[in-house]
Design a protein around this motif. Structure first.
Motif, PDB file in Angstrom:
ATOM      1  N   GLY A  80       0.814  -1.210   0.000  1.00 16.33           N
ATOM      2  CA  GLY A  80       0.000   0.000   0.000  1.00 16.33           C
ATOM      3  C   GLY A  80       0.848   1.259   0.000  1.00 16.33           C
ATOM      4  O   GLY A  80       0.569   2.220  -0.729  1.00 16.33           O
ATOM      5  N   ARG A  81       1.917   1.255   0.786  1.00 22.09           N
ATOM      6  CA  ARG A  81       2.831   2.410   0.811  1.00 22.09           C
ATOM      7  C   ARG A  81       3.510   2.585  -0.545  1.00 22.09           C
ATOM      8  O   ARG A  81       3.681   3.710  -1.026  1.00 22.09           O
ATOM      9  CB  ARG A  81       3.881   2.242   1.909  1.00 22.09           C
ATOM     10  N   ARG A  83       2.350   1.628  -3.472  1.00 25.81           N
ATOM     11  CA  ARG A  83       1.333   2.123  -4.414  1.00 25.81           C
ATOM     12  C   ARG A  83       1.089   3.624  -4.228  1.00 25.81           C
ATOM     13  O   ARG A  83       0.906   4.350  -5.193  1.00 25.81           O
ATOM     14  CB  ARG A  83       0.025   1.352  -4.249  1.00 25.81           C
ATOM     15  N   ARG A  84       1.072   4.081  -2.974  1.00 30.40           N
ATOM     16  CA  ARG A  84       0.891   5.518  -2.737  1.00 30.40           C
ATOM     17  C   ARG A  84       2.057   6.320  -3.306  1.00 30.40           C
ATOM     18  O   ARG A  84       1.881   7.420  -3.822  1.00 30.40           O
ATOM     19  CB  ARG A  84       0.707   5.808  -1.247  1.00 30.40           C
ATOM     20  N   ALA A  88      -1.334   3.932  -7.867  1.00 31.98           N
ATOM     21  CA  ALA A  88      -2.066   2.696  -7.543  1.00 31.98           C
ATOM     22  C   ALA A  88      -1.858   1.596  -8.580  1.00 31.98           C
ATOM     23  O   ALA A  88      -1.823   0.420  -8.246  1.00 31.98           O
ATOM     24  CB  ALA A  88      -3.547   3.001  -7.377  1.00 31.98           C
TER      25      ALA A  88
END
Length: 158
Positions: A80-81, A83-84, A88
Motif C-alpha cells: 500500500g505504501r 502504491r501511494r 495505484a
C-alpha cells in the motif's frame, strides 16, 4: 502516475536497481520512496518486472528471513505504501502475490542485459564501433552495487 503506462509527462517511470533502488519520473526526478523495506520490496518486484512474485517470496526477501508476526498484513501495508508512492496501478495483485506493472526495459538491470547482448552481437558481427557505443550505454546504467537495498544480496531474488 503509473508504472509502465506513463503519465502526463510522456513516459514511463524508470526503475534503478543497479545501485541504490530508485524510481524516476519521466522528467528524471526521483520518487520519494521512504525506508529500507519499501526499497527492498521495489527491488524484488523490479527484478521480475511484469511477472507475479509470490507473497511468501516477497516476505522472505524483504524481511531477510525474519518476518513479522503478521507477515501477510505487513506485506499488504508495505505494498500500500509503495502504491501511494508510485501510483495505484504501478503494483498489481496477481496470482497470490504482486507484480510491478513496468515493462522489463523500464528497469535498468533488464535494459543492461538487453544492451550487453546487443553489444556482444555487434562484436560478433564485426562492428566494434556499434559495440562500443551500446556497451558504453549499458555501463552507464550502473550507479553502485547491484541490489544495494536488498537485505541479503545472495538471496533467491539476486
Amino acid at each position: 502516475m503509473t508504472g509502465s503506462e506513463g503519465s502526463r509527462d510522456n513516459g514511463p517511470v524508470r526503475y534503478r536497481i543497479l545501485g541504490t533502488t530508485q524510481a524516476l519520473r519521466p522528467d528524471g526526478t526521483a520518487v520519494p520512496l521512504g525506508g529500507a523495506r519499501l526499497r527492498a520490496l521495489l527491488s524484488v518486484l523490479a527484478l521480475r518486472a511484469g511477472r507475479a512474485v509470490p507473497a511468501g517470496l516477497l516476505v522472505e526477501e524483504v524481511w531477510n528471513g525474519d518476518p513479522p508476526a503478521d507477515a501477510p498484513g505487513a506485506l499488504q501495508a508495505l505494498v500500500g505504501r509503495l502504491r501511494r508512492a508510485l501510483g495505484a496501478e504501478a503494483v498489481a495483485s496477481a496470482d497470490g502475490g504482486y507484480r510491478l506493472t513496468a515493462a522489463p526495459d523500464d528497469v535498468d538491470l533488464h535494459r543492461f542485459d538487453r544492451l550487453a547482448g546487443e553489444g556482444t552481437r555487434a562484436l560478433a558481427d564485426g562492428d566494434p564501433e556499434k559495440a562500443a557505443v551500446v556497451l558504453d550505454d549499458a555501463l552507464a546504467l550502473w550507479h553502485g552495487p547491484v541490489l544495494a537495498d536488498l537485505p541479503d544480496r545472495t538471496a533467491e531474488a539476486a
